[in-house]
Design a protein around this motif. Structure first.
Motif, PDB file in Angstrom:
ATOM      1  N   ALA A  88       4.450  -5.604 -14.127  1.00 41.37           N
ATOM      2  CA  ALA A  88       3.619  -6.477 -13.440  1.00 41.37           C
ATOM      3  C   ALA A  88       2.174  -5.637 -12.900  1.00 41.37           C
ATOM      4  N   ASN A  89       1.142  -6.346 -12.673  1.00 42.06           N
ATOM      5  CA  ASN A  89       0.339  -5.578 -12.236  1.00 42.06           C
ATOM      6  C   ASN A  89      -0.430  -6.502 -11.079  1.00 42.06           C
ATOM      7  N   ILE A  90      -0.763  -5.655  -9.929  1.00 40.74           N
ATOM      8  CA  ILE A  90      -1.414  -6.285  -8.770  1.00 40.74           C
ATOM      9  C   ILE A  90      -2.779  -5.766  -8.475  1.00 40.74           C
ATOM     10  N   PRO A  91      -3.630  -6.623  -8.197  1.00 46.95           N
ATOM     11  CA  PRO A  91      -4.860  -6.158  -7.858  1.00 46.95           C
ATOM     12  C   PRO A  91      -5.177  -5.762  -6.320  1.00 46.95           C
ATOM     13  N   LEU A  92      -5.648  -4.799  -5.985  1.00 44.04           N
ATOM     14  CA  LEU A  92      -5.891  -4.460  -4.500  1.00 44.04           C
ATOM     15  C   LEU A  92      -7.288  -4.815  -4.139  1.00 44.04           C
ATOM     16  N   TYR A  93      -7.344  -5.582  -3.137  1.00 45.17           N
ATOM     17  CA  TYR A  93      -8.732  -5.928  -2.255  1.00 45.17           C
ATOM     18  C   TYR A  93      -8.413  -5.511  -0.956  1.00 45.17           C
ATOM     19  N   PRO A  94      -9.557  -4.727  -0.154  1.00 47.57           N
ATOM     20  CA  PRO A  94      -9.259  -4.351   1.315  1.00 47.57           C
ATOM     21  C   PRO A  94      -9.042  -5.822   1.923  1.00 47.57           C
ATOM     22  N   VAL A 137      -7.618  -8.675   1.217  1.00 47.88           N
ATOM     23  CA  VAL A 137      -6.520  -9.502   0.804  1.00 47.88           C
ATOM     24  C   VAL A 137      -5.187  -8.892   1.025  1.00 47.88           C
ATOM     25  N   GLN A 138      -4.174  -9.389   1.930  1.00 45.14           N
ATOM     26  CA  GLN A 138      -2.958  -8.814   1.800  1.00 45.14           C
ATOM     27  C   GLN A 138      -2.017  -8.722   0.501  1.00 45.14           C
ATOM     28  N   VAL A 139      -1.410  -7.543   0.272  1.00 44.28           N
ATOM     29  CA  VAL A 139      -0.701  -7.271  -0.958  1.00 44.28           C
ATOM     30  C   VAL A 139       0.551  -8.251  -0.729  1.00 44.28           C
ATOM     31  N   PRO A 140       1.169  -8.614  -1.716  1.00 46.22           N
ATOM     32  CA  PRO A 140       2.364  -9.559  -1.456  1.00 46.22           C
ATOM     33  C   PRO A 140       3.587  -8.829  -0.630  1.00 46.22           C
ATOM     34  N   GLU A 141       3.921  -9.375   0.084  1.00 44.98           N
ATOM     35  CA  GLU A 141       5.094  -8.902   1.040  1.00 44.98           C
ATOM     36  C   GLU A 141       6.215  -8.244   0.137  1.00 44.98           C
ATOM     37  N   GLU A 142       6.487  -8.849  -1.105  1.00 41.81           N
ATOM     38  CA  GLU A 142       7.742  -8.408  -1.725  1.00 41.81           C
ATOM     39  C   GLU A 142       7.500  -6.947  -2.159  1.00 41.81           C
ATOM     40  N   ILE A 143       6.496  -6.521  -2.175  1.00 41.31           N
ATOM     41  CA  ILE A 143       5.931  -5.078  -2.562  1.00 41.31           C
ATOM     42  C   ILE A 143       6.970  -4.168  -1.827  1.00 41.31           C
ATOM     43  N   PHE A 144       6.713  -4.550  -0.461  1.00 36.02           N
ATOM     44  CA  PHE A 144       7.597  -3.523   0.364  1.00 36.02           C
ATOM     45  C   PHE A 144       8.965  -3.492   0.396  1.00 36.02           C
ATOM     46  N   ASP A 145       9.656  -4.487  -0.391  1.00 34.23           N
ATOM     47  CA  ASP A 145      11.003  -4.603  -0.624  1.00 34.23           C
ATOM     48  C   ASP A 145      11.600  -3.867  -1.891  1.00 34.23           C
ATOM     49  N   ILE A 146      10.512  -3.634  -2.820  1.00 26.65           N
ATOM     50  CA  ILE A 146      10.850  -3.080  -4.069  1.00 26.65           C
ATOM     51  C   ILE A 146      10.762  -1.697  -4.059  1.00 26.65           C
ATOM     52  N   GLU A 194     -10.250   4.107  -0.382  1.00 25.76           N
ATOM     53  CA  GLU A 194      -9.387   4.201   0.636  1.00 25.76           C
ATOM     54  C   GLU A 194      -8.409   3.635   1.085  1.00 25.76           C
ATOM     55  N   TYR A 195      -8.859   2.362   0.875  1.00 29.42           N
ATOM     56  CA  TYR A 195      -7.495   1.162   1.263  1.00 29.42           C
ATOM     57  C   TYR A 195      -6.506   1.432   0.229  1.00 29.42           C
ATOM     58  N   ALA A 196      -6.547   1.625  -0.961  1.00 27.92           N
ATOM     59  CA  ALA A 196      -5.581   1.665  -1.853  1.00 27.92           C
ATOM     60  C   ALA A 196      -4.648   3.032  -1.737  1.00 27.92           C
ATOM     61  N   GLU A 197      -5.428   4.278  -1.380  1.00 24.77           N
ATOM     62  CA  GLU A 197      -4.811   5.617  -1.140  1.00 24.77           C
ATOM     63  C   GLU A 197      -3.765   5.141  -0.012  1.00 24.77           C
ATOM     64  N   LYS A 198      -4.419   4.666   1.267  1.00 25.23           N
ATOM     65  CA  LYS A 198      -3.461   4.346   2.285  1.00 25.23           C
ATOM     66  C   LYS A 198      -2.236   3.558   2.072  1.00 25.23           C
ATOM     67  N   LEU A 199      -2.377   2.508   1.434  1.00 21.01           N
ATOM     68  CA  LEU A 199      -1.250   1.835   0.731  1.00 21.01           C
ATOM     69  C   LEU A 199      -0.336   2.490  -0.025  1.00 21.01           C
ATOM     70  N   TYR A 200      -0.646   3.407  -0.908  1.00 20.54           N
ATOM     71  CA  TYR A 200      -0.013   4.286  -1.751  1.00 20.54           C
ATOM     72  C   TYR A 200       0.969   5.317  -0.827  1.00 20.54           C
ATOM     73  N   ASP A 201       0.527   5.734   0.222  1.00 14.91           N
ATOM     74  CA  ASP A 201       1.000   6.767   1.282  1.00 14.91           C
ATOM     75  C   ASP A 201       2.050   5.794   1.842  1.00 14.91           C
ATOM     76  N   GLN A 202       1.781   4.610   2.436  1.00 15.28           N
ATOM     77  CA  GLN A 202       2.967   3.816   2.985  1.00 15.28           C
ATOM     78  C   GLN A 202       3.662   3.551   2.043  1.00 15.28           C
TER      79      GLN A 202
END
Lengths: 267, 267
Positions: free
Chosen positions: B172-178, B180-189, B234-242
């Motif tokens: 699955a691939n998910i586009p990142l935009y500062p 738009v909130q990424v789908p919550e499901e991501i954090f449970d995976i 920068e937004y993407a990097e922060k998310l990857y870190d998280q």
């Protein structure tokens, strides 16, 4: 007694896809043999290689290798010679020819970077095209497609589109439903670019029943009923007739086979 | 003088993809040589074959053949012998090994039907999965993916998903935009299943400008501006870190290379 099954070990320093492609092309010629194909990929050091080799001893085993580093190749050759194991090198015969003809040396880079030339970017954009024109999602710009696939549900439109995209063709696919008007644009397009997919009624009933089961739904829904599917197939046939496009029956055909038929038609 | 360019003729009775895969793996080892690769596909009769052969005479030309019919193979071999042309058979060495080991004969069927086994159907469903989970279209069922790719626009999410699907992975691939909130499901995976794609700022500006031009739009829009892209990265990097996921820089990497890195990580 000669065994009727055979194990093929693919040893690659990368994904192993190159060797697998050749192995698949060869093994399909022997439907009566049971092949056990084992891919050992990302093998890029001596220790790992020796570990794999030491488990290969059987009479009916063969090793296929595509290893960029010459020292690793040498290890495979020595091991096979000492243990009387058949092996085939899928990469070096061509490397030798290239070196002989041009006097250049191979870079021996593991999984060497494919050249990102025009073809490369074209293929990527063909894939993006196939994804955005999948399942009739878009009709604007349909005329830019190299190939347009039409078919009712479960006639392998999506994997076929993707496979052809991988071969650099821009493909759109449009689902057919008796209740829904096909996009008007279709009638303005050169019918030579259009392929109508069809399939056998009984085979399709089974495929759709399986699909319903996999969704946890009643397999005997209208979606998989005899009368429903017959109506869909008849509607599709009538449309193909009207368009005057090539019709391909996908029953018992693999994606590769159907793609071959399509490309051979374009040739 | 040894020439620094070389023509490789691929003669196939089907698409020619098998031989092309091997040729691509070999030629990337020689970035300094200019290769001219010509695919003669769907060659399944003597007349057509002879027509092709008669045009091949050069010093720096080589023939690669994958022809299921033995009589066609024989014609290539004789022609090459008589005209002192180098040729490589990519199919028969393996066929010989199989026959020797098992005592079975090849069916000699042109473009023999690939076995439609479990793997085959799995690959098709992986492709369908990749298409329906492309560009964040679906988030329900995301947990069924083997691999989840995250990335801002133009980090090759789509072709990468498709390529991995072709190798049997559900992606699955998910586009990142500062904004738009990424789908919550991501954090449970499981973060091991997630790959964050990133790229070089300057390279991305160029790619996006090209994209705007190809759409006939102003290349210096906000989409391709320095500040906008830096904010996205920068937004993407922060998310990857998280998330704590693996991050891969796709700049100057081909799809195959990035896929190798991903699969090697899973290994």
């Amino acid at each position: 007694m000669i065994p009727n099954d055979m194990t093929i070990h693919i040893i690659s320093d990368s994904i192993g896809q190159t060797a697998l492609t050749v192995v698949n092309s060869a093994t399909v010629q022997y439907p009566q043999i049971k092949f056990n194909i084992i891919v050992h990929n990302f093998v890029d050091n001596q220790e790992e290689l020796l570990n794999i080799l030491q488990k290969i001893r059987g009479e009916n085993e063969v090793i296929i290798h595509t290893l960029a580093q010459n020292n690793l190749n040498q290890i495979v050759e020595n091991y096979c010679k000492n243990n009387d194991i058949t092996h085939l090198d899928f990469l070096h015969p061509l490397l030798s020819v290239i070196e002989e003809k041009t006097g250049q040396q191979a870079s021996e880079v593991v999984g060497a970077k494919p050249v990102m030339d025009e073809n490369y970017f074209e293929r990527n954009s063909a894939m993006e095209f196939a994804v955005s024109y999948d399942d009739g999602q878009q009709t604007e710009g349909l005329a830019h497609a190299d190939i347009i696939l039409l078919g009712i549900s479960r006639t392998s439109k999506t994997p076929l589109s993707i496979y052809l995209a991988y071969l650099n063709y821009k493909v759109a696919n449009i689902p057919l439903y008796p209740e829904v008007q096909v996009p008007e644009e279709i009638f303005d397009i050169d019918p030579n670019k259009i392929i109508g997919l069809t399939t056998n009624l009984d085979a399709l009933i089974k495929i759709r029943q399986e699909r319903m089961k996999s969704y946890g739904m009643d397999p005997d829904s209208s979606y998989s009923s005899w009368t429903r599917i017959r109506a869909e197939l008849e509607y599709a046939e009538k449309l193909y007739d009207q368009l005057g496009c090539l019709v391909i029956d996908v029953t018992h055909r693999s994606i590769e086979e159907t793609a071959s038929l399509i490309l051979s038609h374009f040739k």
